[in-house]
Design a protein around this motif. Structure first.
Motif, short mmCIF file in Angstrom:
data_model
loop_
_atom_site.label_atom_id
_atom_site.label_comp_id
_atom_site.label_asym_id
_atom_site.label_seq_id
_atom_site.Cartn_x
_atom_site.Cartn_y
_atom_site.Cartn_z
N SER A 148 -11.28 5.77 2.85
CA SER A 148 -10.31 6.08 1.68
C SER A 148 -9.98 4.84 0.85
O SER A 148 -9.91 3.74 1.21
CB SER A 148 -8.88 6.57 2.31
N ASP A 149 -9.52 5.14 -0.34
CA ASP A 149 -8.93 4.16 -1.25
C ASP A 149 -9.75 2.94 -1.50
O ASP A 149 -9.13 1.75 -1.24
CB ASP A 149 -7.42 3.76 -1.07
N PRO A 150 -11.03 3.02 -1.79
CA PRO A 150 -11.87 1.61 -1.89
C PRO A 150 -11.53 0.95 -3.06
O PRO A 150 -11.97 -0.31 -3.17
CB PRO A 150 -13.30 2.19 -1.80
N HIS A 151 -11.00 1.47 -4.16
CA HIS A 151 -10.89 1.08 -5.26
C HIS A 151 -11.82 0.15 -5.85
O HIS A 151 -11.69 -1.22 -6.27
CB HIS A 151 -9.45 0.16 -5.16
N VAL A 152 -12.90 0.44 -5.94
CA VAL A 152 -14.19 -0.03 -6.33
C VAL A 152 -13.75 -0.60 -7.74
O VAL A 152 -13.28 0.12 -8.50
CB VAL A 152 -15.48 0.77 -6.40
N GLY B 141 -10.26 9.72 -1.94
CA GLY B 141 -9.93 9.35 -3.26
C GLY B 141 -9.37 7.76 -3.69
O GLY B 141 -9.57 7.18 -2.78
N ASP B 142 -9.16 7.49 -4.87
CA ASP B 142 -9.25 6.32 -5.49
C ASP B 142 -10.51 5.60 -5.13
O ASP B 142 -10.40 4.42 -4.74
CB ASP B 142 -7.78 5.46 -4.67
N ILE B 143 -11.44 6.36 -5.38
CA ILE B 143 -12.83 5.75 -5.40
C ILE B 143 -12.98 4.43 -6.09
O ILE B 143 -13.46 3.42 -5.71
CB ILE B 143 -13.76 6.74 -5.57
N GLY C 292 -5.03 10.19 1.87
CA GLY C 292 -5.28 8.69 1.71
C GLY C 292 -4.03 8.15 0.96
O GLY C 292 -2.98 8.61 1.33
N HIS C 293 -4.14 7.34 -0.11
CA HIS C 293 -3.18 7.15 -1.25
C HIS C 293 -2.23 5.99 -0.66
O HIS C 293 -1.73 5.01 -1.59
CB HIS C 293 -2.24 8.46 -1.52
N VAL C 294 -1.77 6.12 0.54
CA VAL C 294 -0.60 5.07 0.81
C VAL C 294 -1.21 3.92 1.64
O VAL C 294 -0.43 3.17 1.70
CB VAL C 294 0.41 5.76 1.97
N HIS C 295 -2.39 3.92 1.63
CA HIS C 295 -3.10 2.49 2.15
C HIS C 295 -2.58 2.25 3.42
O HIS C 295 -2.63 0.76 3.86
CB HIS C 295 -2.95 1.42 1.12
N ARG C 296 -2.25 3.11 4.29
CA ARG C 296 -1.81 2.79 5.68
C ARG C 296 -2.06 4.05 6.40
O ARG C 296 -2.12 5.01 6.24
CB ARG C 296 -0.22 2.70 5.70
FE LIG Z 1 -5.03 3.76 -3.62
#
Ligand SMILES: [Fe+2]
Length: 265
Positions: free
Chosen positions: A7-11, A49-51, A193-197
């Protein structure tokens, strides 16, 4: 059935750091390499999400290049940092994605667990929301095979966690979602995902959990007036293991190389 969840790799575009701080692209590649080395290998990899970080085509180009290393079937949903149109353009060869509108879909073909993707993102906004169309699609789809073990994935969690800067952008309408979910005991898990925890909470008779990011962790500051912050904690992913006689068991796995193996259990 083994279901890996990243999740949330923020490429970012090639050669660009995430928030000028960390190489989120390399961190995603490291997570994928570790997932590819799992034994047994996963039957499917979910990306919740937050690919990418800013919804830009150059970021999606980098993401597709990195994600091409994933050996298992890959199922993706957008997050609030994705741009729905750019996401669609980037993943147009993913035939399971609907051609327009919210990215809701069901995958029944990866194993005994039905994967349901619920797109709760609101284009242009950071919070999520379950609306009438989303709920009626979900209810109809679940009702068509109500006893099938099911995992629902969505980006923003529909629960508050007590961290003010996370709860500001949660998924609204959680009580209405709960009313639908509570009618289907075969829902084994809701994963977000989203919360990075990594968090777990009971939700409408099932278990809801959030995955860590493959990049940075959002600071756990559950008090009023907390200032938003992130830390470079060990990144990670989740591995959900389904057995018919035991249900769905979720492992949280840090990404990295660690000392060992040692000759004891
Ligand atoms: Fe994110």
């Amino acid at each position: 059935m083994w279901i890996a969840q990243i999740s949330d790799p923020h490429v970012r575009p090639r050669g660009t750091l995430y928030h000028d701080t960390v190489d989120s692209n390399a961190m995603l590649a490291a997570a994928i390499a570790q997932i590819n080395a799992l034994a047994p290998p996963p039957d499917v990899v979910l990306l919740t999400g937050d690919i990418v970080d800013e919804g830009e085509a150059s970021e999606y180009a980098a993401a597709r290049e990195i994600l091409s290393a994933v050996r298992a079937p890959l199922r993706v949903i957008p997050g609030n940092h994705d741009n729905r149109a750019a996401f669609r353009a980037a993943f147009q060869d993913h035939a399971y994605l609907p051609a327009d509108g919210p990215v809701n879909y069901v995958d029944q073909g990866c194993g005994p667990v039905r994967i349901v993707a619920l797109d709760v993102t609101v284009p242009g906004m950071h919070h999520g929301e379950v609306d009438d169309a989303c709920l009626s699609w979900l209810d109809g789809m679940l009702g068509s095979d109500p006893d099938r073990p099911t995992l629902i994935m969505m980006h923003q969690p529909p629960v508050a966690c007590g961290v003010p800067y996370l709860d500001k952008y949660w998924c609204r309408g959680g009580d209405r979602l709960a009313a639908v979910v509570a009618r289907y005991p075969a829902i084994e898990r809701i994963v977000c995902g989203h919360v990075h925890r990594h968090m777990h909470v009971r939700f409408a008779g099932t278990l809801l959990c959030t995955a860590p990011s493959t990049a940075t962790a959002i600071a756990l500051r559950p008090y009023p007036a907390a200032e938003p912050a992130s830390f470079l904690e060990p990144p990670g992913f989740l591995l959900h293991h389904w057995k018919a006689d035991a249900g769905l068991l979720t492992h949280g796995i840090p990404v990295g190389s660690f000392p060992g193996p040692f000759p004891f259990a």
